[in-house]
Motif scaffolding. Structure first.
Motif, PDB file in Angstrom:
ATOM      1  N   LYS A   8       0.849  -1.201   0.000  1.00 32.66           N
ATOM      2  CA  LYS A   8       0.000   0.000   0.000  1.00 32.66           C
ATOM      3  C   LYS A   8       0.884   1.250   0.000  1.00 32.66           C
ATOM      4  CE  LYS A   8      -3.957  -0.232   0.884  1.00 32.66           C
ATOM      5  NZ  LYS A   8      -4.685  -0.095   2.130  1.00 32.66           N
ATOM      6  N   LEU A  81      -6.978   6.823  -3.447  1.00 29.17           N
ATOM      7  CA  LEU A  81      -6.040   6.663  -2.321  1.00 29.17           C
ATOM      8  C   LEU A  81      -5.158   7.896  -2.180  1.00 29.17           C
ATOM      9  CD1 LEU A  81      -4.675   4.645  -0.273  1.00 29.17           C
ATOM     10  CD2 LEU A  81      -3.121   4.032  -2.147  1.00 29.17           C
ATOM     11  N   VAL A  82      -4.826   8.516  -3.319  1.00 27.54           N
ATOM     12  CA  VAL A  82      -3.837   9.595  -3.358  1.00 27.54           C
ATOM     13  C   VAL A  82      -4.519  10.915  -3.713  1.00 27.54           C
ATOM     14  CG1 VAL A  82      -1.744  10.382  -4.560  1.00 27.54           C
ATOM     15  CG2 VAL A  82      -2.040   7.951  -4.032  1.00 27.54           C
ATOM     16  N   ALA A 106      -9.749   8.515  -0.479  1.00 35.09           N
ATOM     17  CA  ALA A 106     -10.292   7.345   0.230  1.00 35.09           C
ATOM     18  C   ALA A 106      -9.608   6.085  -0.279  1.00 35.09           C
ATOM     19  CB  ALA A 106     -11.806   7.241   0.009  1.00 35.09           C
ATOM     20  N   ARG A 124     -12.486   1.950 -12.577  1.00 36.44           N
ATOM     21  CA  ARG A 124     -11.784   1.664 -13.839  1.00 36.44           C
ATOM     22  C   ARG A 124     -10.292   1.572 -13.555  1.00 36.44           C
ATOM     23  NH1 ARG A 124     -10.985   5.352 -19.306  1.00 36.44           N
ATOM     24  NH2 ARG A 124      -8.986   5.787 -18.354  1.00 36.44           N
ATOM     25  N   PHE A 125      -9.729   0.415 -13.823  1.00 35.26           N
ATOM     26  CA  PHE A 125      -8.283   0.189 -13.708  1.00 35.26           C
ATOM     27  C   PHE A 125      -7.745   0.553 -12.324  1.00 35.26           C
ATOM     28  CE2 PHE A 125      -8.554   1.403 -18.436  1.00 35.26           C
ATOM     29  CZ  PHE A 125      -8.875   0.113 -18.792  1.00 35.26           C
ATOM     30  N   PHE A 129      -4.744  -2.540  -7.730  1.00 31.73           N
ATOM     31  CA  PHE A 129      -3.696  -1.890  -6.941  1.00 31.73           C
ATOM     32  C   PHE A 129      -3.971  -1.935  -5.436  1.00 31.73           C
ATOM     33  CE2 PHE A 129      -3.795   0.257 -11.123  1.00 31.73           C
ATOM     34  CZ  PHE A 129      -2.581  -0.226 -11.590  1.00 31.73           C
ATOM     35  N   ALA A 130      -5.147  -2.402  -5.030  1.00 32.82           N
ATOM     36  CA  ALA A 130      -5.457  -2.539  -3.601  1.00 32.82           C
ATOM     37  C   ALA A 130      -4.927  -3.907  -3.159  1.00 32.82           C
ATOM     38  CB  ALA A 130      -6.959  -2.441  -3.372  1.00 32.82           C
TER      39      ALA A 130
HETATM   40  C1  LIG Z   1      -4.339   3.297 -13.331  1.00 31.73           C
HETATM   41  S1  LIG Z   1      -4.930   4.564 -12.268  1.00 31.73           S
HETATM   42  C2  LIG Z   1      -6.637   4.609 -12.777  1.00 31.73           C
HETATM   43  C3  LIG Z   1      -7.234   5.988 -12.654  1.00 31.73           C
HETATM   44  C4  LIG Z   1      -8.589   6.150 -13.344  1.00 31.73           C
HETATM   45  N1  LIG Z   1      -9.630   5.330 -12.750  1.00 31.73           N
HETATM   46  C5  LIG Z   1      -8.490   5.856 -14.824  1.00 31.73           C
HETATM   47  O1  LIG Z   1      -8.930   4.780 -15.253  1.00 31.73           O
HETATM   48  O2  LIG Z   1      -7.953   6.701 -15.560  1.00 31.73           O
HETATM   49  C6  LIG Z   1      -5.013   3.728 -10.717  1.00 31.73           C
HETATM   50  C7  LIG Z   1      -5.471   4.586  -9.561  1.00 31.73           C
HETATM   51  O3  LIG Z   1      -5.702   3.730  -8.432  1.00 31.73           O
HETATM   52  C8  LIG Z   1      -5.422   4.474  -7.263  1.00 31.73           C
HETATM   53  N2  LIG Z   1      -5.314   3.543  -6.125  1.00 31.73           N
HETATM   54  C9  LIG Z   1      -4.311   2.676  -5.870  1.00 31.73           C
HETATM   55  N3  LIG Z   1      -4.593   1.985  -4.745  1.00 31.73           N
HETATM   56  C10 LIG Z   1      -5.791   2.415  -4.290  1.00 31.73           C
HETATM   57  C11 LIG Z   1      -6.595   2.104  -3.163  1.00 31.73           C
HETATM   58  N4  LIG Z   1      -6.218   1.186  -2.255  1.00 31.73           N
HETATM   59  N5  LIG Z   1      -7.763   2.769  -3.000  1.00 31.73           N
HETATM   60  C12 LIG Z   1      -8.142   3.723  -3.882  1.00 31.73           C
HETATM   61  N6  LIG Z   1      -7.413   4.068  -4.964  1.00 31.73           N
HETATM   62  C13 LIG Z   1      -6.252   3.419  -5.176  1.00 31.73           C
HETATM   63  C14 LIG Z   1      -4.144   5.206  -7.643  1.00 31.73           C
HETATM   64  O4  LIG Z   1      -3.840   6.286  -6.793  1.00 31.73           O
HETATM   65  C15 LIG Z   1      -4.457   5.624  -9.088  1.00 31.73           C
HETATM   66  O5  LIG Z   1      -5.045   6.895  -9.122  1.00 31.73           O
END
Ligand SMILES: C[S@@+](CC[C@H](N)C(=O)[O-])C[C@H]1O[C@@H](n2cnc3c(N)ncnc32)[C@H](O)[C@@H]1O
Length: 279
Positions: A8, A81-82, A106, A124-125, A129-130
């Motif tokens: 994380k 998250l960021v 969040a 989306r995408f 990453f979680a």
């Molecule tokens: C590939 S980007 C996708 C952004 C957007 N949804 C798009 O498709 O253009 C992945 C996003 O996941 C977020 N992210 C990673 N881990 C997360 C978590 N545990 N909870 C929420 N967001 C998270 C990252 O900060 C990043 O903004």
């Protein structure tokens, strides 16, 4: 295996470092994003007035498109998250005076929202990453109203996604490693395991659809630059000018085999997973 908490932290650090690139390219990529959002938006069965929670919204995809679909009587909470990743989304929403969307940092594994407050959860995408998928899915289930729907879009195998494949191979050669090696890689759910995980988290009527397409891109422009910056840019920041030029050449050489006439013929593939919280 890296501990979930450490993963994380790595995600938080890397996405914060990439946030400027996501904001910078978001307008140029908006048309492409709309096309990629279309099956997700359709599967979400949106209508005016719905309350939608978008997870991992980044620079606003698909949150802003969803906000337009639910209209001024609806509400979209765009989360990430960021906090810095949301800068582009905030800027873009303000530019078009889209008032039915709000933004909040969040973690999808620990959502700061009460039970049963949303009609839809979209992502989306992001789910890959979680680190703790079980927690992320059970949180989405918790905040949905009974009868509500969750929709996730994830990448299929890297071999089906030429853009990632070529750039990753070039970065790997240049740096000796790639951020895509991590357990929380963009291709984590290319293996088709997300539907089973959703069912285990309590979702019903879970389905998965593979969506492939064949991007054709006019040559003569570094069309890969946005993806290189947005996914790998943080790793490249320390490269000197000569190494950066060498990397660009490697990428260009990697794409050469897809060039026919004046166009590059690529492949892309995603998976759309939909589930309903039983009523
Ligand atoms: C590939 S980007 C996708 C952004 C957007 N949804 C798009 O498709 O253009 C992945 C996003 O996941 C977020 N992210 C990673 N881990 C997360 C978590 N545990 N909870 C929420 N967001 C998270 C990252 O900060 C990043 O903004």
């Amino acid at each position: 295996m890296t501990a979930a908490g450490d993963l994380k932290d790595l995600e938080r650090r890397d996405w914060a470092a990439r946030s400027g690139a996501w904001d910078k390219w978001s307008d140029a990529l908006a048309k492409l994003a709309e096309r990629m959002n279309a099956p997700l938006v359709e599967a979400a069965a949106l209508s005016p007035g719905l309350r939608v929670l978008d997870l991992a919204s980044g620079a606003g995809e698909p949150a802003l498109q969803i906000a337009r679909a639910v209209g001024p009587s609806g509400r979209v909470v765009a989360t990430d998250l960021v906090e810095d990743m949301l800068s582009g989304a905030r800027r873009r929403a303000a530019a078009i005076q889209l008032n039915q969307v709000e933004f909040q940092a969040a973690d999808m594994e620990a959502l700061p929202f009460p039970d049963a407050g949303f009609d839809r959860v979209t992502c989306r995408f992001g789910i890959m990453f979680a680190p703790d998928t079980r927690r992320a899915l059970s949180e989405a289930h918790r905040v949905l109203k009974p009868g509500g729907r969750a929709v996730y879009l994830v990448w299929s195998e890297i071999q089906r996604n030429t853009m990632f494949q070529v750039i990753d191979a070039a970065v790997r050669k240049q740096l000796g490693s790639s951020p895509l090696d991590r357990e929380t890689s963009p291709f984590r759910f290319a293996d088709g395991t997300l539907p089973g995980r959703m069912t285990a988290a309590g979702f019903a009527q879970v389905s998965e659809r593979v969506i492939g397409w064949s991007p054709e891109i006019e040559s003569g422009q570094p069309f890969w630059r946005p993806q290189l910056d947005m996914i790998f840019g943080d790793r490249l920041a320390d490269l000197d000018a000569a190494s950066r030029t060498a990397l660009d050449q490697r990428v260009q050489q990697g794409f050469a085999r897809y060039l026919k006439g004046s166009r590059y013929f690529l492949t892309a593939e995603t998976r759309l997973i939909v589930g309903t919280k039983p009523g």
